[in-house]
Write a protein that holds these residues in place. Structure first.
Motif, PDB file in Angstrom:
ATOM      1  N   GLY A 199      61.633  61.183  19.249  1.00  0.00           N
ATOM      2  CA  GLY A 199      61.841  60.331  18.080  1.00  0.00           C
ATOM      3  C   GLY A 199      60.959  59.099  18.116  1.00  0.00           C
ATOM      4  N   TYR A 200      60.749  58.565  19.306  1.00  0.00           N
ATOM      5  CA  TYR A 200      59.850  57.419  19.473  1.00  0.00           C
ATOM      6  C   TYR A 200      58.412  57.811  19.158  1.00  0.00           C
ATOM      7  CZ  TYR A 200      57.277  53.703  21.880  1.00  0.00           C
ATOM      8  OH  TYR A 200      56.405  52.685  22.192  1.00  0.00           O
ATOM      9  N   VAL A 201      58.021  59.032  19.562  1.00  0.00           N
ATOM     10  CA  VAL A 201      56.676  59.533  19.251  1.00  0.00           C
ATOM     11  C   VAL A 201      56.489  59.618  17.736  1.00  0.00           C
ATOM     12  CG1 VAL A 201      55.122  61.515  19.446  1.00  0.00           C
ATOM     13  CG2 VAL A 201      56.478  60.800  21.422  1.00  0.00           C
ATOM     14  N   ILE A 202      57.499  60.114  17.044  1.00  0.00           N
ATOM     15  CA  ILE A 202      57.428  60.233  15.578  1.00  0.00           C
ATOM     16  C   ILE A 202      57.345  58.853  14.934  1.00  0.00           C
ATOM     17  CG2 ILE A 202      58.699  60.967  13.529  1.00  0.00           C
ATOM     18  CD1 ILE A 202      59.786  63.295  15.141  1.00  0.00           C
ATOM     19  N   ARG A 203      58.121  57.901  15.456  1.00  0.00           N
ATOM     20  CA  ARG A 203      58.105  56.555  14.880  1.00  0.00           C
ATOM     21  C   ARG A 203      56.721  55.919  15.010  1.00  0.00           C
ATOM     22  NH1 ARG A 203      60.129  51.422  17.139  1.00  0.00           N
ATOM     23  NH2 ARG A 203      61.015  52.606  18.863  1.00  0.00           N
ATOM     24  N   LYS A 204      56.100  56.046  16.180  1.00  0.00           N
ATOM     25  CA  LYS A 204      54.749  55.492  16.362  1.00  0.00           C
ATOM     26  C   LYS A 204      53.750  56.183  15.439  1.00  0.00           C
ATOM     27  CE  LYS A 204      54.090  56.149  20.708  1.00  0.00           C
ATOM     28  NZ  LYS A 204      53.377  56.127  22.015  1.00  0.00           N
ATOM     29  N   SER A 205      53.884  57.487  15.283  1.00  0.00           N
ATOM     30  CA  SER A 205      52.960  58.241  14.429  1.00  0.00           C
ATOM     31  C   SER A 205      53.128  57.867  12.966  1.00  0.00           C
ATOM     32  CB  SER A 205      53.189  59.748  14.617  1.00  0.00           C
ATOM     33  OG  SER A 205      53.065  60.103  15.976  1.00  0.00           O
ATOM     34  N   LEU A 206      54.366  57.570  12.574  1.00  0.00           N
ATOM     35  CA  LEU A 206      54.617  57.170  11.193  1.00  0.00           C
ATOM     36  C   LEU A 206      53.936  55.840  10.889  1.00  0.00           C
ATOM     37  CD1 LEU A 206      56.126  57.748   8.534  1.00  0.00           C
ATOM     38  CD2 LEU A 206      58.087  56.515   9.491  1.00  0.00           C
ATOM     39  N   TYR A 207      54.003  54.916  11.826  1.00  0.00           N
ATOM     40  CA  TYR A 207      53.345  53.619  11.625  1.00  0.00           C
ATOM     41  C   TYR A 207      51.825  53.766  11.555  1.00  0.00           C
ATOM     42  CZ  TYR A 207      57.847  51.495  12.830  1.00  0.00           C
ATOM     43  OH  TYR A 207      59.166  51.126  12.855  1.00  0.00           O
ATOM     44  N   GLN A 208      51.303  54.800  12.226  1.00  0.00           N
ATOM     45  CA  GLN A 208      49.858  55.039  12.244  1.00  0.00           C
ATOM     46  C   GLN A 208      49.416  56.018  11.154  1.00  0.00           C
ATOM     47  OE1 GLN A 208      49.382  56.494  16.224  1.00  0.00           O
ATOM     48  NE2 GLN A 208      49.763  54.513  17.184  1.00  0.00           N
ATOM     49  N   ASN A 209      50.364  56.484  10.326  1.00  0.00           N
ATOM     50  CA  ASN A 209      50.082  57.469   9.278  1.00  0.00           C
ATOM     51  C   ASN A 209      49.424  58.728   9.856  1.00  0.00           C
ATOM     52  OD1 ASN A 209      51.071  55.939   7.072  1.00  0.00           O
ATOM     53  ND2 ASN A 209      49.189  54.734   7.050  1.00  0.00           N
ATOM     54  N   LEU A 211      50.054  62.239  10.397  1.00  0.00           N
ATOM     55  CA  LEU A 211      50.918  63.363  10.067  1.00  0.00           C
ATOM     56  C   LEU A 211      50.752  64.517  11.044  1.00  0.00           C
ATOM     57  CD1 LEU A 211      53.005  64.546   8.137  1.00  0.00           C
ATOM     58  CD2 LEU A 211      51.131  65.353   6.689  1.00  0.00           C
ATOM     59  N   ALA A 212      49.573  64.666  11.622  1.00  0.00           N
ATOM     60  CA  ALA A 212      49.335  65.763  12.565  1.00  0.00           C
ATOM     61  C   ALA A 212      50.257  65.649  13.768  1.00  0.00           C
ATOM     62  CB  ALA A 212      47.871  65.766  13.012  1.00  0.00           C
ATOM     63  N   VAL A 213      50.392  64.439  14.301  1.00  0.00           N
ATOM     64  CA  VAL A 213      51.279  64.222  15.446  1.00  0.00           C
ATOM     65  C   VAL A 213      52.736  64.456  15.052  1.00  0.00           C
ATOM     66  CG1 VAL A 213      52.135  62.478  17.061  1.00  0.00           C
ATOM     67  CG2 VAL A 213      49.699  62.638  16.577  1.00  0.00           C
ATOM     68  N   ILE A 214      53.098  64.059  13.846  1.00  0.00           N
ATOM     69  CA  ILE A 214      54.471  64.278  13.375  1.00  0.00           C
ATOM     70  C   ILE A 214      54.770  65.769  13.275  1.00  0.00           C
ATOM     71  CG2 ILE A 214      56.040  63.975  11.423  1.00  0.00           C
ATOM     72  CD1 ILE A 214      54.706  61.295  10.889  1.00  0.00           C
ATOM     73  N   LEU A 215      53.843  66.535  12.730  1.00  0.00           N
ATOM     74  CA  LEU A 215      54.049  67.980  12.596  1.00  0.00           C
ATOM     75  C   LEU A 215      54.118  68.663  13.967  1.00  0.00           C
ATOM     76  CD1 LEU A 215      51.687  68.723   9.572  1.00  0.00           C
ATOM     77  CD2 LEU A 215      54.180  68.691   9.575  1.00  0.00           C
ATOM     78  N   ALA A 216      53.260  68.218  14.889  1.00  0.00           N
ATOM     79  CA  ALA A 216      53.316  68.762  16.247  1.00  0.00           C
ATOM     80  C   ALA A 216      54.648  68.408  16.902  1.00  0.00           C
ATOM     81  CB  ALA A 216      52.155  68.232  17.075  1.00  0.00           C
ATOM     82  N   SER A 217      55.139  67.196  16.660  1.00  0.00           N
ATOM     83  CA  SER A 217      56.441  66.788  17.201  1.00  0.00           C
ATOM     84  C   SER A 217      57.564  67.657  16.638  1.00  0.00           C
ATOM     85  CB  SER A 217      56.709  65.315  16.871  1.00  0.00           C
ATOM     86  OG  SER A 217      55.727  64.475  17.440  1.00  0.00           O
ATOM     87  N   LEU A 218      57.488  67.963  15.348  1.00  0.00           N
ATOM     88  CA  LEU A 218      58.498  68.818  14.731  1.00  0.00           C
ATOM     89  C   LEU A 218      58.509  70.205  15.352  1.00  0.00           C
ATOM     90  CD1 LEU A 218      58.122  67.864  10.950  1.00  0.00           C
ATOM     91  CD2 LEU A 218      59.865  67.109  12.578  1.00  0.00           C
ATOM     92  N   PHE A 219      57.338  70.688  15.717  1.00  0.00           N
ATOM     93  CA  PHE A 219      57.259  72.001  16.367  1.00  0.00           C
ATOM     94  C   PHE A 219      58.021  71.984  17.692  1.00  0.00           C
ATOM     95  CE2 PHE A 219      55.231  74.716  19.541  1.00  0.00           C
ATOM     96  CZ  PHE A 219      55.357  75.969  18.935  1.00  0.00           C
ATOM     97  N   PHE A 220      57.804  70.972  18.497  1.00  0.00           N
ATOM     98  CA  PHE A 220      58.460  70.916  19.805  1.00  0.00           C
ATOM     99  C   PHE A 220      59.944  70.581  19.683  1.00  0.00           C
ATOM    100  CE2 PHE A 220      54.038  70.664  21.108  1.00  0.00           C
ATOM    101  CZ  PHE A 220      54.032  71.498  22.212  1.00  0.00           C
ATOM    102  N   ILE A 221      60.309  69.831  18.659  1.00  0.00           N
ATOM    103  CA  ILE A 221      61.734  69.601  18.402  1.00  0.00           C
ATOM    104  C   ILE A 221      62.430  70.919  18.101  1.00  0.00           C
ATOM    105  CG2 ILE A 221      63.380  68.627  16.760  1.00  0.00           C
ATOM    106  CD1 ILE A 221      61.515  66.219  16.499  1.00  0.00           C
ATOM    107  N   GLY A 222      61.841  71.695  17.213  1.00  0.00           N
ATOM    108  CA  GLY A 222      62.424  72.990  16.875  1.00  0.00           C
ATOM    109  C   GLY A 222      62.467  73.930  18.062  1.00  0.00           C
ATOM    110  N   LEU A 223      61.427  73.894  18.886  1.00  0.00           N
ATOM    111  CA  LEU A 223      61.373  74.753  20.066  1.00  0.00           C
ATOM    112  C   LEU A 223      62.499  74.416  21.043  1.00  0.00           C
ATOM    113  CD1 LEU A 223      59.630  76.954  21.475  1.00  0.00           C
ATOM    114  CD2 LEU A 223      58.391  75.080  22.587  1.00  0.00           C
ATOM    115  N   CYS A 224      62.630  73.137  21.374  1.00  0.00           N
ATOM    116  CA  CYS A 224      63.676  72.726  22.318  1.00  0.00           C
ATOM    117  C   CYS A 224      65.070  72.919  21.731  1.00  0.00           C
ATOM    118  CB  CYS A 224      63.472  71.262  22.710  1.00  0.00           C
ATOM    119  SG  CYS A 224      62.026  70.981  23.759  1.00  0.00           S
TER     120      CYS A 224
END
Length: 245
Positions: A199-209, A211-224
């Protein structure tokens, strides 16, 4: 099977997103190209996998805590006594407050570390557990309980064991379903103020706009999340098979 289902859902979502990107002619700044996301998932997986595992471990602990609290509250509130009604009302009123309103208080007293993430994860997933446990523990198994009552062996714990065993399938389903809410609660806590986790990774990525990191984070969230759900369902089947021997 559940991992395969997740991959199908994720790839379908990505296909829709990329279709919108190319049909609408959106720039790579708004929606990153597929190869950028693939590179992040494959070559930089450690940047996402370890925070996702961190989040999952906290979610597991928060889920377990929520199960214990919900079972205890449901056990106390299963009767129609005045004390039971007070416990039930307090539990319902607590759920009326949104997590985003309670979270600042939690972070003030507990800081932005493990304790806050654990508590918020538990708060989000405990209520559906409470409702289910309350319904199960309050519903008598008349024939069986009557037998134990007539033989003088019906006490509170025996009554609880009878009703739990009779509704074991429902309990397993509810516990497995609430596992995903534990993940959501942990990610929400990390997104609000924590300093680690996916969630912290997503928050930092959101501030930096980014989206690639956010989508990659969503992949690993779904995996785990899928792997944890598989573990809960497997544990439920093992418990059920042993109890039915």
């Amino acid at each position: 099977m559940r991992l395969l289902q997740f991959l199908v859902i994720f790839l379908t979502g990505m296909l829709i997103l990329m279709s919108v990107k190319y049909l609408a002619g959106l720039s790579d700044y708004l929606i990153p190209p597929p190869n950028e996301i693939v590179v992040l998932i494959t070559r930089k997986s450690g940047d996402f996998l370890f925070p996702a595992i961190n989040t999952t471990l906290v979610a597991v602990a928060g889920h377990f805590l929520a199960i214990l609290v919900a079972a205890a509250v449901a056990f106390l509130a299963r009767t129609g006594s005045r004390f039971a009604n007070m416990v039930r009302t307090a539990a319902y009123n607590l759920q009326a407050y949104p997590v985003v309103a309670i979270a600042p208080i939690v972070f003030i007293f507990l800081g932005d570390g493990l304790a806050s993430r654990l508590l918020i994860a538990s708060l989000i997933c405990y209520f559906p557990l409470l409702l289910s446990f309350l319904g199960i523990f309050s519903d008598p198994v008349t024939d069986v309980e009557h037998f134990f009552y007539q033989t003088g062996r019906l006490d509170s714990l025996t009554e609880l064991a009878i009703r739990t065993f009779e509704n074991l399938d429902k309990i397993i389903t509810v516990v497995a379903g609430s596992a995903t809410l534990a993940m959501v609660g942990t990610i929400v806590a990390e997104f609000l103020a924590a300093t680690n986790g996916i969630g912290y990774v997503i928050r930092k990525s959101l501030y930096q706009n980014n989206l690639a990191v956010i989508l990659a984070s969503l992949f690993f969230i779904g995996l785990c999340s899928s792997m944890y759900l598989m573990a809960v369902e497997t544990a439920g089947k093992i418990v059920k098979s042993r109890l039915l021997r």
